[in-house]
Design a protein around this motif. Structure first.
Motif, PDB file in Angstrom:
ATOM      1  N   TYR A   1      -4.275   8.567  -8.727  1.00 53.59           N
ATOM      2  CA  TYR A   1      -3.146   9.451  -9.023  1.00 53.59           C
ATOM      3  C   TYR A   1      -2.826  10.350  -7.829  1.00 53.59           C
ATOM      4  N   ARG A   2      -3.869  10.882  -7.195  1.00 50.72           N
ATOM      5  CA  ARG A   2      -3.630  11.771  -6.051  1.00 50.72           C
ATOM      6  C   ARG A   2      -3.024  10.994  -4.878  1.00 50.72           C
ATOM      7  N   LYS A   3      -3.441   9.759  -4.716  1.00 52.56           N
ATOM      8  CA  LYS A   3      -2.838   8.914  -3.689  1.00 52.56           C
ATOM      9  C   LYS A   3      -1.358   8.701  -3.987  1.00 52.56           C
ATOM     10  N   ALA A   4      -1.043   8.477  -5.257  1.00 57.25           N
ATOM     11  CA  ALA A   4       0.360   8.305  -5.648  1.00 57.25           C
ATOM     12  C   ALA A   4       1.174   9.551  -5.328  1.00 57.25           C
ATOM     13  N   MET A   5       0.587  10.732  -5.584  1.00 54.72           N
ATOM     14  CA  MET A   5       1.287  11.985  -5.300  1.00 54.72           C
ATOM     15  C   MET A   5       1.492  12.185  -3.804  1.00 54.72           C
ATOM     16  N   GLU A   6       0.525  11.758  -3.001  1.00 57.20           N
ATOM     17  CA  GLU A   6       0.675  11.857  -1.547  1.00 57.20           C
ATOM     18  C   GLU A   6       1.853  11.005  -1.071  1.00 57.20           C
ATOM     19  N   ILE A   7       1.967   9.829  -1.653  1.00 58.67           N
ATOM     20  CA  ILE A   7       3.029   8.909  -1.245  1.00 58.67           C
ATOM     21  C   ILE A   7       4.380   9.370  -1.770  1.00 58.67           C
ATOM     22  N   GLN A   8       4.394   9.816  -3.033  1.00 61.43           N
ATOM     23  CA  GLN A   8       5.658  10.207  -3.665  1.00 61.43           C
ATOM     24  C   GLN A   8       5.449  11.489  -4.464  1.00 61.43           C
ATOM     25  N   PRO A   9       5.613  12.653  -3.833  1.00 63.52           N
ATOM     26  CA  PRO A   9       5.344  13.939  -4.492  1.00 63.52           C
ATOM     27  C   PRO A   9       6.192  14.198  -5.729  1.00 63.52           C
ATOM     28  N   ASN A  10       7.330  13.533  -5.850  1.00 57.39           N
ATOM     29  CA  ASN A  10       8.209  13.789  -6.991  1.00 57.39           C
ATOM     30  C   ASN A  10       7.737  13.144  -8.291  1.00 57.39           C
ATOM     31  N   LEU A  11       6.647  12.405  -8.263  1.00 52.49           N
ATOM     32  CA  LEU A  11       6.100  11.832  -9.499  1.00 52.49           C
ATOM     33  C   LEU A  11       5.352  12.930 -10.256  1.00 52.49           C
ATOM     34  N   THR A  12       6.119  13.878 -10.793  1.00 56.10           N
ATOM     35  CA  THR A  12       5.531  15.086 -11.366  1.00 56.10           C
ATOM     36  C   THR A  12       4.687  14.823 -12.602  1.00 56.10           C
TER      37      THR A  12
ATOM     38  N   PRO B   1       0.798  -1.233   0.000  1.00 55.30           N
ATOM     39  CA  PRO B   1       0.000   0.000   0.000  1.00 55.30           C
ATOM     40  C   PRO B   1       0.829   1.280   0.000  1.00 55.30           C
ATOM     41  N   GLY B   2       2.137   1.178   0.185  1.00 55.55           N
ATOM     42  CA  GLY B   2       2.971   2.373   0.244  1.00 55.55           C
ATOM     43  C   GLY B   2       3.720   2.681  -1.032  1.00 55.55           C
ATOM     44  N   SER B   3       3.307   2.098  -2.143  1.00 55.86           N
ATOM     45  CA  SER B   3       4.003   2.312  -3.413  1.00 55.86           C
ATOM     46  C   SER B   3       3.291   3.353  -4.260  1.00 55.86           C
ATOM     47  N   GLY B   4       3.932   4.507  -4.436  1.00 55.43           N
ATOM     48  CA  GLY B   4       3.357   5.540  -5.288  1.00 55.43           C
ATOM     49  C   GLY B   4       3.279   5.116  -6.736  1.00 55.43           C
ATOM     50  N   ILE B   5       4.303   4.421  -7.213  1.00 57.59           N
ATOM     51  CA  ILE B   5       4.311   3.992  -8.608  1.00 57.59           C
ATOM     52  C   ILE B   5       3.180   3.012  -8.886  1.00 57.59           C
ATOM     53  N   LEU B   6       2.906   2.105  -7.934  1.00 57.34           N
ATOM     54  CA  LEU B   6       1.800   1.167  -8.135  1.00 57.34           C
ATOM     55  C   LEU B   6       0.468   1.903  -8.217  1.00 57.34           C
ATOM     56  N   TYR B   7       0.279   2.925  -7.382  1.00 59.44           N
ATOM     57  CA  TYR B   7      -0.966   3.693  -7.447  1.00 59.44           C
ATOM     58  C   TYR B   7      -1.059   4.464  -8.766  1.00 59.44           C
ATOM     59  N   GLU B   8       0.072   4.954  -9.251  1.00 59.90           N
ATOM     60  CA  GLU B   8       0.047   5.629 -10.549  1.00 59.90           C
ATOM     61  C   GLU B   8      -0.349   4.642 -11.651  1.00 59.90           C
ATOM     62  N   GLN B   9       0.231   3.462 -11.621  1.00 59.96           N
ATOM     63  CA  GLN B   9      -0.094   2.460 -12.631  1.00 59.96           C
ATOM     64  C   GLN B   9      -1.556   2.023 -12.530  1.00 59.96           C
ATOM     65  N   TYR B  10      -2.046   1.883 -11.308  1.00 55.90           N
ATOM     66  CA  TYR B  10      -3.454   1.531 -11.115  1.00 55.90           C
ATOM     67  C   TYR B  10      -4.340   2.638 -11.684  1.00 55.90           C
ATOM     68  N   GLY B  11      -3.916   3.885 -11.509  1.00 59.90           N
ATOM     69  CA  GLY B  11      -4.650   4.998 -12.097  1.00 59.90           C
ATOM     70  C   GLY B  11      -4.694   4.913 -13.612  1.00 59.90           C
ATOM     71  N   ASP B  12      -3.575   4.507 -14.227  1.00 63.47           N
ATOM     72  CA  ASP B  12      -3.559   4.330 -15.678  1.00 63.47           C
ATOM     73  C   ASP B  12      -4.616   3.322 -16.119  1.00 63.47           C
ATOM     74  N   VAL B  13      -4.692   2.216 -15.377  1.00 59.79           N
ATOM     75  CA  VAL B  13      -5.642   1.161 -15.733  1.00 59.79           C
ATOM     76  C   VAL B  13      -7.077   1.639 -15.527  1.00 59.79           C
ATOM     77  N   LEU B  14      -7.332   2.330 -14.422  1.00 58.72           N
ATOM     78  CA  LEU B  14      -8.669   2.856 -14.168  1.00 58.72           C
ATOM     79  C   LEU B  14      -9.071   3.870 -15.236  1.00 58.72           C
ATOM     80  N   ALA B  15      -8.132   4.733 -15.625  1.00 60.59           N
ATOM     81  CA  ALA B  15      -8.429   5.733 -16.654  1.00 60.59           C
ATOM     82  C   ALA B  15      -8.783   5.065 -17.968  1.00 60.59           C
ATOM     83  N   LEU B  16      -8.002   4.079 -18.330  1.00 59.16           N
ATOM     84  CA  LEU B  16      -8.263   3.371 -19.574  1.00 59.16           C
ATOM     85  C   LEU B  16      -9.579   2.608 -19.510  1.00 59.16           C
TER      86      LEU B  16
END
Length: 267
Positions: free
Chosen positions: A217-228, A191-206
């Protein structure tokens, strides 16, 4: 997780630069780590330094091209890849970069041809093989793509990459539930992986779940703000929700969000 390894690599290269600012290899390593963290603007500045220090080093130009592509500057990225190919005509990563640009700009058939050249130059390169799966998926050749994602070699080498690629292909093949299940299972364990949440967001968007994608995506940014790059993905989703014409926002982070916008525009 992946982002931790990239952060560690970045710290190591920054330390190397502090010890020897004239080490072009250290600058290239730093830029590559920043690209892997989707910090493309910072990476571009680093690769500008690397290219000025070692203009005959093809790897520096490839890195610059990857940064520019991440920022959505595809024409400039292509010029950087061409500079690399002038130095090394069989540079597989420059050929792969050109291939990815062609996918993003809507020419997957030519992209596949470019990628075949890259694979011929470097037949054991895992990144090139997985890129080929993405192109198969873009062309609607889903089973061929799934065969690549399901291969033992990819799953043993980079299970995160295999999972994301397989999920995207499953969605495009009309198997959304299977795709989402892949990520729900792994997110429960990590649950602490920002990249996994970003990837999950990609799948949800598609999948058409723009609200769920934005939350992920916002969860991913909370975990890892540098994922600009996520900021641009959120803007792309907002443009879909407002039925803004395609192209008003540059789609800087991956071509999967582009699919969402294209699908909405055609609807």
């Amino acid at each position: 997780m992946l982002e931790k390894r990239y952060d560690e690599a970045l710290a190591a290269y920054e330390q190397a630069i502090a010890l020897n600012r004239m080490s072009s290899g250290a600058w290239i390593g730093k830029g590559t780590a920043l690209n892997n963290l989707a910090r493309y603007r910072e990476a571009l500045g680093v690769f500008e330094i690397a290219c000025s220090m070692s203009p005959l080093y093809a790897t520096a130009w490839v890195g610059k091209g990857n940064s520019l592509a991440g920022l959505g500057q595809f024409s400039e990225a292509d010029s950087a890849y061409e500079a690399a190919l002038q130095l090394d005509p069989r540079n597989s990563m420059a050929l792969a970069g050109k291939s990815k640009n062609l996918i993003t700009t809507g020419d997957p058939d030519t992209a596949l041809q470019s990628l075949e050249l890259a694979i011929a130059a470097d037949p054991t390169n895992l990144a090139l093989l997985t890129r080929k799966a993405e192109i198969y998926e873009t062309l609607g050749r889903y089973q061929e793509a799934l065969d690549v994602w399901n291969s033992v070699a990819i799953n043993e080498s980079d299970p995160d990459l295999a999972r994301r690629g397989k999920a995207i292909t499953l969605v495009r093949a009309g198997k959304k539930d299977e795709a989402l299940a892949l990520f729900r299972e792994v997110l429960a364990l990590n649950p602490g992986s920002g990249i996994l949440y970003e990837q999950y967001g990609d799948v949800l968007a598609l999948s058409g779940d723009t609200a769920g994608a934005e939350n992920s995506y916002r969860k991913a940014m909370e975990i890892q703000p540098n994922l600009t790059g996520i900021v641009l993905k959120i803007k792309a989703l907002e443009s879909v929700q407002k039925e803004t014409p395609l192209g008003i926002f540059p789609i800087l982070s991956g071509f999967f969000i582009g699919y969402v916008l294209l699908s909405r525009r055609r609807g």
